[in-house]
Design a protein around this motif. Structure first.
Motif, PDB file in Angstrom:
ATOM      1  N   SER A  76      41.827  38.119  37.915  1.00 25.09           N
ATOM      2  CA  SER A  76      41.247  38.582  36.660  1.00 25.09           C
ATOM      3  C   SER A  76      42.107  39.670  36.028  1.00 25.09           C
ATOM      4  N   ALA A  77      41.874  39.881  34.737  1.00 21.70           N
ATOM      5  CA  ALA A  77      42.719  40.775  33.944  1.00 21.70           C
ATOM      6  C   ALA A  77      42.838  42.154  34.561  1.00 21.70           C
ATOM      7  N   SER A  78      41.706  42.664  35.073  1.00 26.65           N
ATOM      8  CA  SER A  78      41.754  44.045  35.536  1.00 26.65           C
ATOM      9  C   SER A  78      42.555  44.182  36.822  1.00 26.65           C
ATOM     10  N   ARG A  79      42.972  43.079  37.428  1.00 27.99           N
ATOM     11  CA  ARG A  79      43.778  43.210  38.642  1.00 27.99           C
ATOM     12  C   ARG A  79      45.233  42.809  38.419  1.00 27.99           C
ATOM     13  N   ARG A  80      45.600  42.576  37.165  1.00 28.61           N
ATOM     14  CA  ARG A  80      46.991  42.226  36.904  1.00 28.61           C
ATOM     15  C   ARG A  80      47.737  43.440  36.393  1.00 28.61           C
TER      16      ARG A  80
ATOM     17  N   GLN B 132      36.750  33.930  34.122  1.00 28.05           N
ATOM     18  CA  GLN B 132      38.009  34.643  34.306  1.00 28.05           C
ATOM     19  C   GLN B 132      38.071  35.377  35.645  1.00 28.05           C
ATOM     20  N   GLY B 133      37.409  34.822  36.647  1.00 17.23           N
ATOM     21  CA  GLY B 133      37.496  35.413  37.979  1.00 17.23           C
ATOM     22  C   GLY B 133      36.819  36.757  38.099  1.00 17.23           C
ATOM     23  N   LEU B 598      39.983  45.954  29.859  1.00 20.74           N
ATOM     24  CA  LEU B 598      40.285  45.117  31.029  1.00 20.74           C
ATOM     25  C   LEU B 598      41.768  45.160  31.361  1.00 20.74           C
ATOM     26  N   ARG B 601      43.145  47.755  33.486  1.00 22.58           N
ATOM     27  CA  ARG B 601      42.705  47.637  34.875  1.00 22.58           C
ATOM     28  C   ARG B 601      41.289  48.114  35.132  1.00 22.58           C
ATOM     29  N   ALA B 602      40.504  48.317  34.082  1.00 23.52           N
ATOM     30  CA  ALA B 602      39.108  48.672  34.325  1.00 23.52           C
ATOM     31  C   ALA B 602      38.359  47.391  34.668  1.00 23.52           C
TER      32      ALA B 602
END
Ligand SMILES: Nc1ncnc2c1ncn2[C@@H]1O[C@H](COP(=O)(O)OP(=O)(O)OP(=O)(O)O)[C@@H](O)[C@H]1O
Ligand SMILES: [Mg+2]
Lengths: 355, 699
Positions: A76-80, B132-133, B598, B601-602
């Motif tokens: 997901s976006a927050s982990r990239r 989106q995971g 997002l 990284r939030a």
């Protein structure tokens, strides 16, 4: 702010569909580490979708996406490790400039004192030092744009994405901002992907340009390659103006020649894989020089339209069924409507359209 | 999807294990089954029996699933996530099926364990690439889906099942038709529809007159808007009906006055002579309901049409005037056609409100039976004719769903007004003169009439017996409020405040969550959630009541009799307030803001709390305020669900009305009006002006 290590981005046969609507039809794309790649293409062709896939705001319907060596297809976006500058800037209206820029650091629990220094440094790097306490509606559009860039830079991401970052600015500011972005990108060496509608912008800032059409890649190359050797009529006409004319291709002593209505011209552009015989050429307006008078060979016709544009004059000449578009410098010869003219053609700016 | 083999370390920081821990804790610590008299009043043995481990129940099955997931023997397999998801789904279904077959009423333990399974399911689905995971959003969507399923679809489907399954459990597909064509039904349905058609016309007409008056004629528009936007919200049910009785009733002011003039020995008749006039009950029946509903719903039509009228760009009319049309032609050919979708909209909504209205027909109905009240009468007293009530409920729901569907999919797309071009400088051109005069006269008389009614409500509580004895007295107030906190109105008043206070924040939260997931996220089943939300908008209160009592009085979901079920129906009833606030609030927040968060990284949880909620604060506050106030006036949805312990203000007023004790009923009504006004004004003061203004428009 130099980057730890640049990551490349690769898309392997990425398909994206919204319900039945297939928006990306199997994209294979390698973006070199540390480069700035521009995505160019008509509205709705899927540029933003590619950026959103790289950011993780959408996941591919099928296919894989790598950042460096890591498969991030379902991350997901927050982990990239990817930052994005949005067209609308997307600055948080309920936070100050400083809070906006420091948001990502706060999320990562960076201590307040360090945060403060890094915010100041990031704002300085975009020329916005001292604006920390202002709210977003208290700064101008161009300043907001800089803040948005600072916010993306501060996390020292491996990849930066820009979705038409300058489209809300006026022409002059745009030129300055794009130079600033390019400078920052080169200083930091962050792999960047940049979407724009403006070909000048694309040609001037990019290491590589990707032209897309309806969810597919038309051509990827350096700005020069794209401009001087478009592989398709679409790319030729999309990247600036081009005259498409019929010609005959022949080879002699490993050199390629084109004959346009009997006018012989040596081709210096890439003709590998082409057979001798009828082909279509893309001729940039700059490659044509208008000369008064008739000629039996080559391009020859009557001027049907003329427009003064300051740095030069644009002419349209009717030849057979085609309108030939040229630009002549104001300092040279001038032509009137109805004048009979023919063209001298230079080898630079002429390329064979493949396929 | 990657086919790499995932090897997971066995650690307590693993989120799956944390959910399992919660599940185990629920299993051992909380009663698995519901306690009939509540946690605090249960005996020791009841408590013991309710525990999961005290005997073999659905809990055993659930425990097996939980242990399986905690151990995860398949954790190194390629499809581990898929297996997790499947086990969780099986656990859900298994618990419900076993509990239904055993007749077990599920309690807190089961609920918490289901939440744990939901959490694990969300994690698994997120890793499978759902939303989106994003595990938090997946969980939120599962939660919303689950709640909509249990508290909207399940009750609605239950009433459907009541009319195709007879008492003995046999399938009788034609029962609905037998019931709906049975004696008396046709008349009830016909009455309701006739009323709806007339009330739709009258309120739309008056709403339009007021809208033109406020937007284009009077300069005191803000005042009209303010009053009219407050009235329907703060007026408890029955109150308008009661006020009409005070004025037009058998012993109402008008009758008294006519009797004084023309009755036996009246002023114009001479003493000793027989009069021409006798007391009459003309207000009961069609005209009474018509008048009361027109009074009740005109403000709503006004607010809708006001929105339309004030967004018409003056340049449209100016364009017409420059083409040599006079003011009347301009109004007829430009202004009015532009308003037409708004008028259709207002008309439909008024019809739906009229169909659903319970309070006014209850007080003024007389012999004129309508569906909303007939449902009530099928159940109360000795009737208990659930099949009849369900039949009426479905018919009523059907009509209002159709109305909403038309409103949403047909008229909803036809609004021209939002596509007006750029605003121009100057103001509006004046309307035709006679139109201005007509509107002014009608608007002012109707406002005066409304004012008289509300004054008579406030005054009515202070006289001994309206119509018979106008001596001022405080007796009603003393009866209600001065006998100590355990008597009179106090218990129900306090319960109302408690329930509303618990329900309002939940309403706002879930309303906004529903708005969020349906407008901002795409997921399989979104249309179902969306439709569930539309049912919330369309469902008449009485239908909520009947469906809840049918759905939640047996295992596995035994809720009737509890305070929880009353609060839940408050929440469902007021959900539209929350959803609207959420939708209109979110429409003003660029989705890119969330995406920006997002990409910084939030997590999405953090994004919601640091970005979305702070920006939604005005919407959130107004949703809380209005669902609080609306809860206080809710009656039809909870009328079957309250017990003597959970009596609320509106049901107490109803019991006063049914006893013919109008004085106390009016008295209590005025106290509620004042309570709500104070509440709104205080909140207004606290959060700054214009807030309520803006949001009332949205509701
Ligand atoms: N959420 C969505 N649902 C359905 N279709 C979408 C969605 N987002 C984009 N599309 C479709 O995908 C296609 C590509 O959209 P995309 O935004 O990538 O275009 P673009 O190249 O960025 O265009 P522009 O230059 O106008 O920004 C369009 O046809 C668009 O309609
Ligand atoms: Mg785009």
């Amino acid at each position: 702010m130099t980057n730890k290590k640049s990551y490349g981005v690769s898309l392997r046969n990425v398909v994206k569909a919204y319900d039945d609507n297939i928006v990306l039809k199997g994209i294979d794309l390698e973006i070199a580490p540390g480069s700035l790649t521009t995505l160019l293409g008509p509205s709705g062709c899927g540029k933003t979708t590619i950026l959103r896939l790289i950011a993780g705001l959408e996941l591919p319907t099928s296919g894989q996406l790598f950042l460096g060596d890591e498969d991030v297809s379902t991350l997901s976006a927050s982990r990239r490790d990817v930052a994005m500058v949005f067209q609308s800037y997307a600055l948080f209206p309920h936070m100050t400039v400083g809070e906006n820029v420091g948001y990502g650091l706060k999320v990562q629990k960076v201590p307040a004192s360090e945060r403060k220094d890094r915010i100041a440094a990031a704002l300085d790097s975009v020329g916005m030092g001292g604006f920390q306490e202002r709210y977003i509606d208290q700064i101008s559009g161009g300043q907001q744009q800089r803040v948005a860039v600072a916010r993306a830079l501060i996390l020292e991401p491996h990849v930066m994405l820009f979705d038409e970052p300058l489209s809300n600015l006026d022409t002059k500011l745009r030129r300055q901002m794009r130079e600033d972005i390019r400078r920052l990108q080169q200083e930091t060496g962050i792999t960047s992907v940049y979407v724009t509608h403006d070909q000048n912008e694309a040609l001037s800032v990019s290491d590589a340009v990707l032209v897309m059409k309806a969810g597919e890649i038309s051509q990827l190359g350096t700005p020069e390659e794209l401009y001087l050797q478009p592989k398709s009529e679409f790319v030729a006409t999309f990247m600036g103006d081009a005259n498409i004319v019929d010609a005959d291709l022949s080879f002699k002593n490993k050199k390629a020649f084109a004959s346009i209505n009997g006018y012989k011209l040596e081709l210096i552009s890439d003709t590998r894989g082409q057979d001798a015989g009828p082909v279509r050429l893309a001729i940039r307006p700059e490659a044509l020089t208008m000369v008064k008078g008739e000629s039996k060979t080559g391009i020859c016709g009557v001027v049907t339209s003329r427009a003064y544009i300051g740095s030069g004059t644009e002419y349209v000449t009717r030849w057979k069924d085609a309108d030939i578009f040229t630009v002549m410098p104001t300092t040279g010869d001038q032509f009137k409507l109805g004048d009979m003219v023919h063209m001298e053609i230079s080898s630079i700016g002429v390329s064979v359209i493949m396929g | 999807m990657s086919d790499t083999i995932r090897v997971e370390s066995f650690s307590w920081s693993n989120p799956i294990l944390r959910w399992c821990l919660l599940g185990f804790a629920a299993f051992f610590l909380l009663p698995w089954n519901a306690l009939e008299y509540g946690v605090f009043d249960a005996t020791y043995s009841e408590f013991y029996n309710a525990y999961a481990w005290s005997s073999i129940k659905s809990s055993a099955f659930s425990l097996v699933c939980l242990i399986l997931i905690a151990v995860r023997p398949w954790r190194s397999m390629a499809k581990a996530d898929l297996i997790d998801a499947i086990i969780c789904t099986i656990a859900f279904i298994g618990i419900l099926v076993i509990a239904t077959l055993n007749g077990e009423a599920l309690g807190y333990g089961a609920a918490i364990q289901m939440v744990a399974f939901g959490g694990i399911l969300a994690l698994a689905l997120a890793r499978l690439g759902f939303i989106q995971g994003d595990p938090f959003m997946t969980g939120a969507i599962l939660l919303v889906g689950g709640l909509v399923g249990v508290f909207i679809y399940f009750p609605v489907l239950t009433i459907f099942s009541k009319v195709v399954v007879d008492d003995k459990g046999a399938f009788t597909p034609f029962m609905f038709f037998n019931l709906i064509t049975s004696f008396g039904m046709g008349r009830v349905v016909w009455n309701s529809l006739t009323m709806a058609i007339f009330v739709g016309a009258s309120t739309t007409f008056l709403g339009l007159v007021f809208a033109l008056y406020a937007a284009r004629i009077s300069t005191r528009a803000q005042g009209v808007i303010r009053i009219f936007s407050m009235l329907p919200i703060i007026t408890p049910p029955f109150v308008i009906g009661l006020a009409l009785i005070l004025i037009f009733g058998r012993s109402g002011t008008i009758n008294d006055f006519l009797l004084y003039l023309f009755g036996d020995g009246g002023l114009f008749i001479g003493s000793g002579n027989e009069g021409w006039f006798e007391r009459s009950a003309y207000i009961y029946g069609f005209w009474g309901i018509f008048l009361a509903q027109t009074l009740s719903f005109t403000p709503i039509s006004f607010m809708l049409l006001m929105g339309m009228v004030s967004t018409i760009s003056p340049s449209m009319e100016e364009a017409s005037l420059t083409m040599r049309a006079d003011d009347w032609q301009t109004f007829k050919n430009v202004t009015f056609p532009l308003l037409r979708p708004g008028i259709a909209n207002a008309y439909l909504l008024a019809m739906i409100s009229s169909l659903a209205d319970f309070g006014n027909p209850m007080v003024l109905g007389g012999d004129y039976d309508v569906m909303a009240t007939e449902i009530y009468f099928s159940i109360v007293g000795a009737q208990l004719d659930y099949a009849r009530a369900a039949t009426l409920g479905i018919t009523l729901l059907g009509f209002s769903l159709i109305g909403f569907a038309i409103q949403r999919y047909w008229i909803g797309n036809k609004s021209y007004v939002t596509v007006t071009g750029k605003g121009t400088a100057g103001g509006f051109q004046p309307l035709p003169r006679w139109l201005q005069r007509g509107c002014t006269v009608i608007a002012i008389s109707w406002m005066s009439f409304t004012a008289i009614l509300y004054v008579s409500i406030l005054v009515g509580g202070f006289v001994v017996n309206w119509g018979a004895d106008y001596t001022p007295t405080l007796a009603h107030y003393e009866e209600l409020w001065a006998r100590g906190f355990g008597y009179g109105a106090w218990p129900s008043y306090i319960t109302t405040l408690e329930f509303s206070a618990v329900g309002a924040p939940l309403t706002a939260m879930f309303g906004i969550l529903i708005a969020y997931v349906t407008t901002r996220r795409r997921f399989a089943g979104r249309n179902l959630v969306d439709f569930g939300a539309m049912i919330c908008f369309a469902i008449p209160g009485t239908v909520i009541g009947i469906s809840y009592i049918l759905a939640f009085n047996t295992a596995p979901l035994l809720l009737t009799g509890s305070a929880a079920v009353v609060i839940i129906s408050f929440i469902v009833r007021n959900m539209p307030v929350g959803i609207r606030a959420g939708v209109s609030g979110l429409a003003q927040i660029d989705p890119a803001l969330e995406e920006a968060s997002l990409t910084q990284r939030a997590s999405s949880l953090r994004t919601i709390f640091t970005i979305v909620l702070p920006l939604l604060k005005p919407a959130l506050i107004s949703a809380v305020v209005f669902s609080f106030v609306k809860s206080m006036t809710t009656v039809s949805a909870i009328i079957f669900l309250v017990t003597p312990d959970t009596q609320v203000a509106t049901t107490y007023i109803l019991s006063r009305v049914e006893d013919g004790d109008f004085g106390q009923a009016i008295c209590y009504g005025s106290v509620l009006i004042v309570t709500m006004m104070i509440f709104i004004l205080v909140v207004d003061k606290l959060v700054g002006k214009s807030r309520t203004q803006r949001t009332i428009k949205a509701s």
